[in-house]
Write a protein that holds these residues in place. Structure first.
Motif, PDB file in Angstrom:
ATOM      1  N   ASP A 115      39.859  53.091  57.760  1.00  9.18           N
ATOM      2  CA  ASP A 115      39.187  51.987  57.071  1.00  9.18           C
ATOM      3  C   ASP A 115      39.422  52.034  55.568  1.00  9.18           C
ATOM      4  OD1 ASP A 115      38.187  51.052  59.489  1.00  9.18           O
ATOM      5  OD2 ASP A 115      36.209  51.957  59.208  1.00  9.18           O
ATOM      6  N   ASN A 116      39.394  53.216  54.991  1.00 10.66           N
ATOM      7  CA  ASN A 116      39.665  53.336  53.558  1.00 10.66           C
ATOM      8  C   ASN A 116      41.120  53.007  53.246  1.00 10.66           C
ATOM      9  OD1 ASN A 116      37.371  54.338  51.688  1.00 10.66           O
ATOM     10  ND2 ASN A 116      37.044  55.443  53.607  1.00 10.66           N
ATOM     11  N   ALA A 117      42.034  53.345  54.158  1.00  6.44           N
ATOM     12  CA  ALA A 117      43.437  52.966  53.967  1.00  6.44           C
ATOM     13  C   ALA A 117      43.570  51.440  54.007  1.00  6.44           C
ATOM     14  CB  ALA A 117      44.315  53.618  55.037  1.00  6.44           C
ATOM     15  N   ARG A 118      42.844  50.783  54.901  1.00  5.88           N
ATOM     16  CA  ARG A 118      42.826  49.314  54.957  1.00  5.88           C
ATOM     17  C   ARG A 118      42.254  48.754  53.661  1.00  5.88           C
ATOM     18  NH1 ARG A 118      44.534  44.717  54.976  1.00  5.88           N
ATOM     19  NH2 ARG A 118      43.238  43.029  55.727  1.00  5.88           N
ATOM     20  N   LEU A 119      41.235  49.416  53.136  1.00  9.32           N
ATOM     21  CA  LEU A 119      40.625  48.974  51.885  1.00  9.32           C
ATOM     22  C   LEU A 119      41.643  49.014  50.745  1.00  9.32           C
ATOM     23  CD1 LEU A 119      37.826  48.023  50.863  1.00  9.32           C
ATOM     24  CD2 LEU A 119      37.405  50.395  50.186  1.00  9.32           C
ATOM     25  N   VAL A 120      42.488  50.025  50.722  1.00 10.45           N
ATOM     26  CA  VAL A 120      43.546  50.099  49.693  1.00 10.45           C
ATOM     27  C   VAL A 120      44.412  48.847  49.754  1.00 10.45           C
ATOM     28  CG1 VAL A 120      45.640  51.326  48.963  1.00 10.45           C
ATOM     29  CG2 VAL A 120      43.573  52.618  49.540  1.00 10.45           C
ATOM     30  N   GLU A 121      44.780  48.414  50.961  1.00 11.98           N
ATOM     31  CA  GLU A 121      45.580  47.197  51.103  1.00 11.98           C
ATOM     32  C   GLU A 121      44.841  45.985  50.545  1.00 11.98           C
ATOM     33  OE1 GLU A 121      46.594  46.690  55.221  1.00 11.98           O
ATOM     34  OE2 GLU A 121      47.336  48.743  55.393  1.00 11.98           O
ATOM     35  N   ARG A 122      43.562  45.886  50.865  1.00 11.97           N
ATOM     36  CA  ARG A 122      42.773  44.737  50.392  1.00 11.97           C
ATOM     37  C   ARG A 122      42.600  44.758  48.868  1.00 11.97           C
ATOM     38  NH1 ARG A 122      40.495  40.830  54.287  1.00 11.97           N
ATOM     39  NH2 ARG A 122      38.746  40.715  52.867  1.00 11.97           N
ATOM     40  N   ILE A 123      42.465  45.935  48.306  1.00  9.91           N
ATOM     41  CA  ILE A 123      42.363  46.047  46.845  1.00  9.91           C
ATOM     42  C   ILE A 123      43.675  45.574  46.206  1.00  9.91           C
ATOM     43  CG2 ILE A 123      42.140  47.627  44.890  1.00  9.91           C
ATOM     44  CD1 ILE A 123      40.359  49.384  46.787  1.00  9.91           C
ATOM     45  N   ARG A 124      44.783  45.969  46.784  1.00 11.02           N
ATOM     46  CA  ARG A 124      46.086  45.547  46.252  1.00 11.02           C
ATOM     47  C   ARG A 124      46.247  44.033  46.341  1.00 11.02           C
ATOM     48  NH1 ARG A 124      49.252  50.718  48.767  1.00 11.02           N
ATOM     49  NH2 ARG A 124      48.871  52.092  46.992  1.00 11.02           N
ATOM     50  N   GLU A 125      45.744  43.439  47.414  1.00 13.04           N
ATOM     51  CA  GLU A 125      45.787  41.974  47.546  1.00 13.04           C
ATOM     52  C   GLU A 125      44.945  41.324  46.447  1.00 13.04           C
ATOM     53  OE1 GLU A 125      44.439  41.232  51.545  1.00 13.04           O
ATOM     54  OE2 GLU A 125      46.172  42.238  52.426  1.00 13.04           O
ATOM     55  N   ALA A 126      43.773  41.883  46.190  1.00 10.30           N
ATOM     56  CA  ALA A 126      42.901  41.337  45.139  1.00 10.30           C
ATOM     57  C   ALA A 126      43.547  41.511  43.768  1.00 10.30           C
ATOM     58  CB  ALA A 126      41.533  42.014  45.185  1.00 10.30           C
ATOM     59  N   LYS A 127      44.197  42.648  43.559  1.00  3.84           N
ATOM     60  CA  LYS A 127      44.881  42.877  42.278  1.00  3.84           C
ATOM     61  C   LYS A 127      45.990  41.844  42.075  1.00  3.84           C
ATOM     62  CE  LYS A 127      47.532  46.021  39.507  1.00  3.84           C
ATOM     63  NZ  LYS A 127      47.669  47.338  38.997  1.00  3.84           N
ATOM     64  N   ALA A 128      46.760  41.578  43.115  1.00  6.62           N
ATOM     65  CA  ALA A 128      47.819  40.575  43.017  1.00  6.62           C
ATOM     66  C   ALA A 128      47.230  39.198  42.725  1.00  6.62           C
ATOM     67  CB  ALA A 128      48.644  40.546  44.303  1.00  6.62           C
ATOM     68  N   ALA A 129      46.131  38.862  43.384  1.00  8.92           N
ATOM     69  CA  ALA A 129      45.472  37.572  43.136  1.00  8.92           C
ATOM     70  C   ALA A 129      44.943  37.510  41.708  1.00  8.92           C
ATOM     71  CB  ALA A 129      44.337  37.352  44.142  1.00  8.92           C
ATOM     72  N   ALA A 130      44.439  38.626  41.204  1.00  3.86           N
ATOM     73  CA  ALA A 130      43.957  38.667  39.820  1.00  3.86           C
ATOM     74  C   ALA A 130      45.102  38.430  38.847  1.00  3.86           C
ATOM     75  CB  ALA A 130      43.266  40.005  39.545  1.00  3.86           C
ATOM     76  N   GLY A 131      46.255  39.011  39.132  1.00  4.84           N
ATOM     77  CA  GLY A 131      47.421  38.798  38.285  1.00  4.84           C
ATOM     78  C   GLY A 131      47.837  37.334  38.262  1.00  4.84           C
ATOM     79  N   GLU A 132      47.835  36.710  39.431  1.00  7.78           N
ATOM     80  CA  GLU A 132      48.184  35.286  39.531  1.00  7.78           C
ATOM     81  C   GLU A 132      47.191  34.410  38.775  1.00  7.78           C
ATOM     82  OE1 GLU A 132      50.797  33.632  41.075  1.00  7.78           O
ATOM     83  OE2 GLU A 132      51.703  35.618  41.268  1.00  7.78           O
ATOM     84  N   ALA A 133      45.932  34.830  38.770  1.00 10.32           N
ATOM     85  CA  ALA A 133      44.883  34.047  38.113  1.00 10.32           C
ATOM     86  C   ALA A 133      44.730  34.393  36.633  1.00 10.32           C
ATOM     87  CB  ALA A 133      43.549  34.256  38.833  1.00 10.32           C
TER      88      ALA A 133
END
Length: 151
Positions: free
Chosen positions: A105-123
């Motif tokens: 679950d924590n490994a999955r969380l790392v993926e989700r954090i990276r997705e949020a980071k990418a979205a933050a960069g786009e925004a």
């Protein structure tokens, strides 16, 4: 300057991440309360430490949503609808299964954090983008500790 769609995508990503944090927090606390066996004390303390770390970030993530002009999660149903992490409401789970579940679950969380980071960069949200690095490091440390517990 980033568009409205990028901001909406960031808000959506952060709310999904927030749901995952809440779900993982509750799952970790469940395991903390119900762990048994030879490694009880060590796992009981490890799970409590990790749960506290997870919970501490929920407010920070929710406030990033609000600072970006969005509305955040409003209750348990909203969390359940948005989480990519499976709930586990069993009181009796083998201790090493608990460790494996939390590691994954924590490994999955790392993926989700990276997705949020990418979205933050786009925004163009450099504050969230920078915070995501710390969130990633914390999640990777939890994965590491849990992985080593299984060794």
């Amino acid at each position: 300057m980033p568009g409205d769609n990028a901001r909406k995508a960031l808000i959506d990503s952060l709310n999904g991440l927030l749901a995952d944090y809440f779900t993982l927090y509750l799952k970790t606390k469940n395991y903390h309360w119900h762990v048994a066996g030879r490694q009880f004390r060590d796992l009981h303390l490890l799970f409590d430490e990790q749960a506290a770390e997870l919970f501490a970030l929920t407010d920070i993530i929710a406030e990033r949503v609000r600072k970006n002009g969005g509305e955040t999660l409003t209750g348990i149903a909203a969390i359940a609808a948005r989480s990519s992490i499976a709930d586990d409401d069993r009181a009796s789970v083998d201790a090493m299964e608990m460790v494996r579940n939390l590691r994954d679950d924590n490994a999955r969380l790392v993926e989700r954090i990276r997705e949020a980071k990418a979205a933050a960069g786009e925004a163009g949200d450099n504050a969230t983008e920078g915070m995501a690095d710390d969130w990633t490091d914390q999640a990777q440390q939890r994965v590491w500790f849990l992985t080593q517990t299984l060794a």
